[in-house]
Write a protein that holds these residues in place. Structure first.
Motif, PDB file in Angstrom:
ATOM      1  N   UNK A   1       4.150  12.225 -18.479  1.00  0.00           N
ATOM      2  CA  UNK A   1       3.379  11.424 -19.419  1.00  0.00           C
ATOM      3  C   UNK A   1       2.246  10.745 -18.672  1.00  0.00           C
ATOM      4  N   UNK A   2       1.688   9.717 -19.292  1.00  0.00           N
ATOM      5  CA  UNK A   2       0.547   9.031 -18.680  1.00  0.00           C
ATOM      6  C   UNK A   2       0.879   8.503 -17.291  1.00  0.00           C
ATOM      7  N   UNK A   3       2.121   8.025 -17.101  1.00  0.00           N
ATOM      8  CA  UNK A   3       2.464   7.431 -15.807  1.00  0.00           C
ATOM      9  C   UNK A   3       2.558   8.481 -14.707  1.00  0.00           C
ATOM     10  N   UNK A   4       2.766   9.743 -15.079  1.00  0.00           N
ATOM     11  CA  UNK A   4       2.813  10.796 -14.056  1.00  0.00           C
ATOM     12  C   UNK A   4       1.440  10.983 -13.404  1.00  0.00           C
ATOM     13  N   UNK A   5       0.374  10.588 -14.099  1.00  0.00           N
ATOM     14  CA  UNK A   5      -0.970  10.610 -13.501  1.00  0.00           C
ATOM     15  C   UNK A   5      -1.106   9.530 -12.437  1.00  0.00           C
ATOM     16  N   UNK A   6      -0.469   8.388 -12.668  1.00  0.00           N
ATOM     17  CA  UNK A   6      -0.497   7.299 -11.679  1.00  0.00           C
ATOM     18  C   UNK A   6       0.233   7.729 -10.400  1.00  0.00           C
ATOM     19  N   UNK A   7       1.330   8.457 -10.556  1.00  0.00           N
ATOM     20  CA  UNK A   7       2.044   8.966  -9.378  1.00  0.00           C
ATOM     21  C   UNK A   7       1.215  10.032  -8.665  1.00  0.00           C
ATOM     22  N   UNK A   8       0.495  10.840  -9.433  1.00  0.00           N
ATOM     23  CA  UNK A   8      -0.384  11.855  -8.830  1.00  0.00           C
ATOM     24  C   UNK A   8      -1.474  11.191  -8.000  1.00  0.00           C
ATOM     25  N   UNK A   9      -2.038  10.126  -8.518  1.00  0.00           N
ATOM     26  CA  UNK A   9      -3.082   9.389  -7.801  1.00  0.00           C
ATOM     27  C   UNK A   9      -2.549   8.877  -6.462  1.00  0.00           C
ATOM     28  N   UNK A  10      -1.351   8.276  -6.488  1.00  0.00           N
ATOM     29  CA  UNK A  10      -0.770   7.731  -5.260  1.00  0.00           C
ATOM     30  C   UNK A  10      -0.454   8.824  -4.251  1.00  0.00           C
ATOM     31  N   UNK A  11      -0.015   9.985  -4.736  1.00  0.00           N
ATOM     32  CA  UNK A  11       0.331  11.086  -3.834  1.00  0.00           C
ATOM     33  C   UNK A  11      -0.911  11.798  -3.313  1.00  0.00           C
ATOM     34  N   UNK A  12      -1.925  11.960  -4.168  1.00  0.00           N
ATOM     35  CA  UNK A  12      -3.172  12.599  -3.730  1.00  0.00           C
ATOM     36  C   UNK A  12      -3.852  11.806  -2.619  1.00  0.00           C
ATOM     37  N   UNK A  13      -3.730  10.456  -2.677  1.00  0.00           N
ATOM     38  CA  UNK A  13      -4.404   9.597  -1.696  1.00  0.00           C
ATOM     39  C   UNK A  13      -3.424   9.075  -0.647  1.00  0.00           C
ATOM     40  N   UNK A  14      -2.424   9.870  -0.341  1.00  0.00           N
ATOM     41  CA  UNK A  14      -1.378   9.464   0.596  1.00  0.00           C
ATOM     42  C   UNK A  14      -1.915   9.182   1.995  1.00  0.00           C
ATOM     43  N   UNK A  15      -3.018   9.806   2.348  1.00  0.00           N
ATOM     44  CA  UNK A  15      -3.562   9.629   3.696  1.00  0.00           C
ATOM     45  C   UNK A  15      -4.327   8.312   3.861  1.00  0.00           C
ATOM     46  N   UNK A  16      -4.590   7.626   2.769  1.00  0.00           N
ATOM     47  CA  UNK A  16      -5.291   6.340   2.863  1.00  0.00           C
ATOM     48  C   UNK A  16      -4.347   5.254   3.395  1.00  0.00           C
ATOM     49  N   UNK A  17      -4.889   4.239   4.042  1.00  0.00           N
ATOM     50  CA  UNK A  17      -4.053   3.077   4.395  1.00  0.00           C
ATOM     51  C   UNK A  17      -3.428   2.487   3.132  1.00  0.00           C
ATOM     52  N   UNK A  18      -2.174   2.073   3.214  1.00  0.00           N
ATOM     53  CA  UNK A  18      -1.467   1.587   2.033  1.00  0.00           C
ATOM     54  C   UNK A  18      -2.164   0.402   1.373  1.00  0.00           C
ATOM     55  N   UNK A  19      -2.744  -0.475   2.175  1.00  0.00           N
ATOM     56  CA  UNK A  19      -3.434  -1.639   1.621  1.00  0.00           C
ATOM     57  C   UNK A  19      -4.608  -1.199   0.756  1.00  0.00           C
ATOM     58  N   UNK A  20      -5.345  -0.206   1.215  1.00  0.00           N
ATOM     59  CA  UNK A  20      -6.486   0.306   0.452  1.00  0.00           C
ATOM     60  C   UNK A  20      -6.003   0.951  -0.838  1.00  0.00           C
ATOM     61  N   UNK A  21      -4.937   1.760  -0.742  1.00  0.00           N
ATOM     62  CA  UNK A  21      -4.402   2.425  -1.925  1.00  0.00           C
ATOM     63  C   UNK A  21      -3.912   1.412  -2.951  1.00  0.00           C
ATOM     64  N   UNK A  22      -3.224   0.376  -2.504  1.00  0.00           N
ATOM     65  CA  UNK A  22      -2.728  -0.653  -3.424  1.00  0.00           C
ATOM     66  C   UNK A  22      -3.877  -1.330  -4.163  1.00  0.00           C
ATOM     67  N   UNK A  23      -4.958  -1.635  -3.439  1.00  0.00           N
ATOM     68  CA  UNK A  23      -6.106  -2.281  -4.067  1.00  0.00           C
ATOM     69  C   UNK A  23      -6.790  -1.359  -5.075  1.00  0.00           C
ATOM     70  N   UNK A  24      -6.869  -0.071  -4.752  1.00  0.00           N
ATOM     71  CA  UNK A  24      -7.516   0.876  -5.657  1.00  0.00           C
ATOM     72  C   UNK A  24      -6.723   1.075  -6.935  1.00  0.00           C
ATOM     73  N   UNK A  25      -5.393   1.158  -6.818  1.00  0.00           N
ATOM     74  CA  UNK A  25      -4.565   1.444  -7.984  1.00  0.00           C
ATOM     75  C   UNK A  25      -3.985   0.221  -8.666  1.00  0.00           C
TER      76      UNK A  25
END
Length: 389
Positions: free
Chosen positions: A330-354
């Motif tokens: 569902x819609x939330x599976x896109x949020x998980x895709x975003x987090x997995x696609x950007x796995x190489x980013x620093x976690x702090x940056x990813x948290x701020x983006x999402x």
């Protein structure tokens, strides 16, 4: 003299003027019952520490009957133990209104469920391990205070975390006399039920592209929401409630309002060119300024499209794209895709983006490396190992 209730402003008086007159009334701000009487010509007011109107009238009669000499102070009496009904009334008046509308609805439903299960007059401090275990069994089976059917451990955990939050709040909050509502949380430290194998589906790139292909033949709002969810990683609840005042096209940013975020955290993120293109498409269909919704409801241009409509369109798109039904997609599976696609980013940056509050949440619930990423990691590891020998 018999007690009487005044018309207009709600109050109740008992006793006789100049002798043992007592009046009770709700505090206009908190709704907590107050008692008023005179002692040596001075008007005194004390809190009764509850919101029960019938109980307050009974207390007024009892206090008036005991005032043969106007020296008694009702505040000297030991306060009545806090009931769940009173605690939930206070929390519902003071804390729940500060939350997002969806959370407010959940708070009210959950508190009603707890009251039905434990009883309105149950003393909060008497809750125990047995009550905890009873609720877990009943809620799982769909028999807890008006439940509509069996639920997962995750749902039970969510309910109990809310109950713990209320009890923790009460253990830190004081009444008008400076006394803690609860001396301590009676359920503190008890083990929460956990889902052994939680369903956390991540939308694949192939599935996203299939949905994107059919989105053009559906309502334009669905296509815009789909692209924004993929490009920003935010919840559909925040996306569908975007307004044009939140969009800064020159600065290429979106403001995410705290009232629409689960964490209550207002923040601003940069957006991709694809997201800007989707917003440009929305503006062609729905030009507006200020607080005009980016994706308005089809029948009300001043209201944002509803959560239920977003869900209906998602299911329809899955069918048009001929995707095999999958529980949890569902819609939330896109949020998980975003987090997995950007796995190489620093976690702090990813948290701020999402818009995630903690990195722990991302690691536990959202990120999952795919097979290609795992294969690349092991090959690089083996390559380093061979070269170092």
């Amino acid at each position: 003299m018999m007690g009487r209730t005044k018309k207009g402003r709600r109050s109740y008086s008992a006793g006789e003027w100049g002798r043992n007159r007592v009046r009770v009334f709700p505090d206009p701000r908190t709704g907590i019952m107050q008692v008023q009487w005179r002692e040596h010509g001075r008007r005194l007011i004390r809190s009764l520490r509850h919101r029960d109107w019938d109980q307050a009238k009974q207390q007024a009669d009892e206090i008036a009957a005991g005032l043969t000499e106007p020296r008694s102070d009702p505040a000297d009496a030991e306060p009545e133990p806090l009931t769940l009904e009173t605690l939930f009334d206070i929390y519902g008046d003071e804390v729940t209104p500060t939350k997002a509308k969806r959370s407010q609805r959940y708070d009210r439903a959950a508190m009603k469920r707890f009251l039905r299960f434990f009883g309105r007059h149950r003393k909060a401090k008497t809750l125990s391990q047995r009550d905890w275990d009873r609720f877990i069994r009943a809620r799982r089976a769909g028999n807890a205070g008006g439940s509509r059917g069996p639920v997962s451990n995750r749902t039970v955990e969510y309910d109990l975390r809310f109950l713990l939050a209320i009890l923790n709040w009460a253990a830190k909050s004081r009444d008008e006399e400076g006394r803690l509502l609860l001396e301590s949380n009676p359920l503190r430290g008890l083990k929460l039920p956990k889902e052994k194998n939680p369903t956390r589906v991540i939308l694949t790139q192939v599935e996203y592209e299939a949905l994107l292909r059919v989105a053009g033949g559906m309502n334009w709002r669905f296509r815009v929401a789909l692209v924004l969810a993929h490009e920003t990683g935010h919840r559909i609840g925040a996306i569908r409630q975007l307004r044009w005042a939140d969009i800064d096209r020159d600065g290429r940013t979106i403001r995410w309002r705290g009232e629409h975020e689960k964490t209550g955290y207002e923040h601003r993120t940069p957006v991709t060119s694809k997201a800007l293109a989707a917003l440009a498409e929305a503006r062609r269909h729905n030009p507006g300024i200020g607080d005009t919704p980016v994706m308005p409801a089809p029948k009300d241009p001043f209201a944002c499209m509803s959560r239920s409509l977003a869900r209906v369109w998602w299911k329809r798109a899955e069918k048009h794209a001929e995707l095999e039904p999958k529980r949890g997609r569902g819609w939330h599976s896109l949020r998980r895709k975003f987090a997995s696609d950007l796995m190489d980013l620093p976690l702090k940056v990813l948290c701020d983006l999402g818009g995630w509050k903690t990195a722990e949440t991302v690691l536990q619930c959202y990120q999952r490396p795919d097979e290609n990423r795992l294969r690349k990691a092991i090959e690089e590891y083996r390559g380093v190992g061979i070269g170092s020998n």
